[in-house]
Scaffold this motif. Structure first.
Motif, mmCIF file in Angstrom:
data_model
loop_
_atom_site.group_PDB
_atom_site.id
_atom_site.type_symbol
_atom_site.label_atom_id
_atom_site.label_comp_id
_atom_site.label_asym_id
_atom_site.label_seq_id
_atom_site.Cartn_x
_atom_site.Cartn_y
_atom_site.Cartn_z
ATOM 1 N N CYS A 1 21.069 19.145 58.476
ATOM 2 C CA CYS A 1 19.915 19.100 57.582
ATOM 3 C C CYS A 1 18.620 19.350 58.342
ATOM 4 O O CYS A 1 18.404 18.793 59.428
ATOM 5 N N ARG A 2 17.730 20.116 57.709
ATOM 6 C CA ARG A 2 16.457 20.451 58.341
ATOM 7 C C ARG A 2 15.279 20.171 57.422
ATOM 8 O O ARG A 2 14.231 19.731 57.868
ATOM 9 N N ILE A 3 15.457 20.456 56.115
ATOM 10 C CA ILE A 3 14.366 20.343 55.156
ATOM 11 C C ILE A 3 14.771 19.448 53.998
ATOM 12 O O ILE A 3 15.945 19.175 53.774
ATOM 13 N N LYS A 4 13.777 19.017 53.252
ATOM 14 C CA LYS A 4 13.984 17.996 52.223
ATOM 15 C C LYS A 4 15.129 18.303 51.255
ATOM 16 O O LYS A 4 15.962 17.419 51.007
ATOM 17 N N PRO A 5 15.225 19.499 50.683
ATOM 18 C CA PRO A 5 16.337 19.738 49.740
ATOM 19 C C PRO A 5 17.706 19.554 50.380
ATOM 20 O O PRO A 5 18.642 19.094 49.712
ATOM 21 N N GLU A 6 17.831 19.910 51.655
ATOM 22 C CA GLU A 6 19.115 19.736 52.343
ATOM 23 C C GLU A 6 19.427 18.252 52.529
ATOM 24 O O GLU A 6 20.570 17.813 52.309
ATOM 25 N N PHE A 7 18.422 17.482 52.916
ATOM 26 C CA PHE A 7 18.637 16.042 53.062
ATOM 27 C C PHE A 7 18.972 15.397 51.720
ATOM 28 O O PHE A 7 19.858 14.548 51.626
ATOM 29 N N ASP A 8 18.273 15.795 50.663
ATOM 30 C CA ASP A 8 18.519 15.223 49.341
ATOM 31 C C ASP A 8 19.953 15.512 48.875
ATOM 32 O O ASP A 8 20.623 14.637 48.309
ATOM 33 N N ALA A 9 20.418 16.733 49.138
ATOM 34 C CA ALA A 9 21.776 17.094 48.717
ATOM 35 C C ALA A 9 22.821 16.261 49.452
ATOM 36 O O ALA A 9 23.816 15.813 48.852
ATOM 37 N N ASP A 10 22.607 16.022 50.754
ATOM 38 C CA ASP A 10 23.586 15.251 51.507
ATOM 39 C C ASP A 10 23.528 13.768 51.165
ATOM 40 O O ASP A 10 24.560 13.080 51.181
ATOM 41 N N ALA A 11 22.344 13.263 50.858
ATOM 42 C CA ALA A 11 22.258 11.866 50.409
ATOM 43 C C ALA A 11 23.045 11.680 49.114
ATOM 44 O O ALA A 11 23.750 10.675 48.937
ATOM 45 N N LYS A 12 22.945 12.659 48.222
ATOM 46 C CA LYS A 12 23.725 12.582 46.972
ATOM 47 C C LYS A 12 25.219 12.641 47.270
ATOM 48 O O LYS A 12 26.013 11.907 46.656
ATOM 49 N N LEU A 13 25.612 13.492 48.204
ATOM 50 C CA LEU A 13 27.023 13.570 48.600
ATOM 51 C C LEU A 13 27.521 12.205 49.074
ATOM 52 O O LEU A 13 28.600 11.749 48.673
ATOM 53 N N PHE A 14 26.755 11.530 49.908
ATOM 54 C CA PHE A 14 27.178 10.233 50.442
ATOM 55 C C PHE A 14 27.242 9.178 49.341
ATOM 56 O O PHE A 14 28.189 8.388 49.272
ATOM 57 N N ASN A 15 26.232 9.153 48.476
ATOM 58 C CA ASN A 15 26.234 8.168 47.395
ATOM 59 C C ASN A 15 27.391 8.413 46.432
ATOM 60 O O ASN A 15 28.067 7.472 45.997
ATOM 61 N N ASP A 16 27.638 9.678 46.106
ATOM 62 C CA ASP A 16 28.744 9.996 45.194
ATOM 63 C C ASP A 16 30.101 9.689 45.830
ATOM 64 O O ASP A 16 31.067 9.358 45.122
#
Length: 462
Positions: A51-66
């Motif tokens: 991850c480098r930028i906000k959308p990438e971090f947001d997508a991976d946070a959703k992956l972990f929560n899901d």
């Protein structure tokens, strides 16, 4: 033992990709080595994209929560501007564990060390990120060191185990048979308050459920359980009528627990007859602990849920109570009426008839054993006005007191704390410790301490 699932979040900076894409490959190679080392510790890793930028971090946070991970481990491949990641980090459901490490072990003595700066400067990205986490009041743990020249990977694994206990406790489903022991207030917590403050749910086995499940137990199931008991215990039953009723009671609770997918259960021996249970099923309570469920006596849902959460990660866990001090030998007797994780017994447990006059159910059966010697952690969770206090003590369980044969009709174990018992008992009660506790063999007290802090408990180590 449950499989611990973690999210792995690699942090990087887009600036470096824009300037020289070749810088990233060796850093990713090192990352994959670290992931393999964590997998060798028994962890299941959900690996996010770099991850480098906000959308990438947001997508991976959703992956972990899901994915319902127990913890999220971060690793800075290089510096990463924290404003890009902070929103995603704050959105995580799981605890954050920061792995602060780099590929190279040495730089100062290496000729041309400046060439190593690009792949070894992630530590100041860690500092940026941790500062923002602190600013936003988000708790995190951090482990620092070189993966091949220290204990940093095992430390991360230990924190992941602590996080798994946290998740198991928050997700606990605790059954209560016979309700709470009237007047026993130290561990008492209302079911709704338990749900609000911990997240756990409580299910009561009412009289209708007792009747249905007791009637549903077949004679063939009882016969099969007798065969299991004969193979597992030193079988000394003489009153088979009471014994079969005890098995019927225990199997009814087992089926009810399975149908509700419970993680723990508590049985109040004093009022068991009032809901229609034929006998107090002492050795079924022990079997719960042996099979992997949590248990506590006297309607104690708080400790039962805790024991279940611990038992899901640390198999060598049991419910217990401090009963009596031996001032001369400076040890404490651990005991209970007839409930113990008998996988921890030193010798083959004895299954025998038990005189029982605490309710109208009458005599029953129970399995007894001596707790084996070994290093352990004594764990107590106490409700307080605004929160909870988790009191921990590293102790030694002794190979002592067994020569007198008392194990044949009693649960016993002799515990030696690090401090003289007069001081230990004083500090334990000053901390507000209750009379119901857990004991876990072969665990580092720092892992249980980390669990307490992840839960937001006041955590005291004696």
């Amino acid at each position: 033992m449950k499989k611990i699932k973690i999210g792995y979040l690699p942090l990087y900076i887009k600036l470096y990709d824009d300037s020289n894409t070749r810088n990233r490959e060796p850093m990713e190679r090192h990352m994959r080595t670290l992931v393999s080392m964590l997998e060798s510790e028994g962890l299941e890793v959900v690996l996010a994209d770099v991850c480098r930028i906000k959308p990438e971090f947001d997508a991976d946070a959703k992956l972990f929560n899901d994915s319902g991970v127990d913890a999220v481990v971060t690793q800075h491949l290089a510096y990463s501007p924290s404003e890009e990641s902070i929103g995603a980090l704050l959105s995580l459901d799981a605890p954050i564990i920061v792995l602060d490490t780099t590929p190279d072990y040495e730089l100062l003595s290496v000729a041309g060390y400046r060439s190593g700066i690009m792949k070894n400067h992630g530590i100041h990205g860690v500092q940026d990120m941790c500062n923002l986490l602190r600013q936003h009041g988000r708790r995190y743990d951090i482990c620092a060191g070189h993966a091949l020249h220290g204990e940093v990977i095992s430390e991360v694994a230990g924190l992941c185990r602590a996080a798994a206990v946290r998740k198991a406790y928050k997700d606990a489903r605790v059954g209560s048979v016979g309700g709470s022991f009237e007047g026993m207030g130290d561990f008492f917590i209302e079911a709704e308050n338990f749900r609000k403050r911990i997240g756990a749910e409580v299910f009561h086995m009412d009289a209708d459920a007792v009747r249905r499940y007791v009637e549903g137990v077949t004679e063939a199931e009882i016969d099969a359980e007798i065969a299991w008991d004969r193979a597992r215990f030193r079988f000394e039953i003489e009153d088979f009528e009471n014994y079969r009723l005890a098995l019927r009671s225990g199997l009814a609770i087992r089926r009810w627990s399975e149908d509700l997918n419970l993680t723990a259960c508590t049985v109040n021996f004093l009022t068991l007859d009032q809901c229609g249970m034929p006998k107090m099923p002492f050795h079924e309570c022990s079997k719960m602990l042996m099979r992997g469920l949590g248990y506590a006596g006297e309607g104690d849902v708080l400790t039962a849920g805790l024991v279940g959460a611990l038992r899901s990660v640390y198999p060598n866990t049991t419910f217990t109570e401090m009963f009596c001090p031996d001032w001369k030998e400076d040890v404490i007797l651990l005991n209970h009426m007839g409930e113990l994780n008998l996988n921890l017994a030193k010798w083959k447990p004895v299954l025998a008839d038990v005189p029982f006059n605490y309710n109208s159910c009458g005599n029953t059966a129970a399995a007894y054993g001596c707790m084996r010697a070994g290093k352990s952690v004594f764990i107590n969770l106490a409700p307080m006005g605004e929160g909870f206090t988790l009191t921990l003590s590293p102790v030694e369980m002794l190979d002592a007191g067994l020569e007198f044969g008392a194990y044949r009709r009693s649960i016993q174990g002799w515990m030696k704390p690090k401090k003289p018992i007069a001081q230990f008992l004083k500090e334990f009660s000053l901390a507000g410790g209750t009379h119901h506790s857990a004991l876990v063999y072969d665990v580092d007290v720092r892992e249980i301490e980390a669990f307490g802090k992840m839960m937001g408990f006041e955590t005291i180590v004696i």
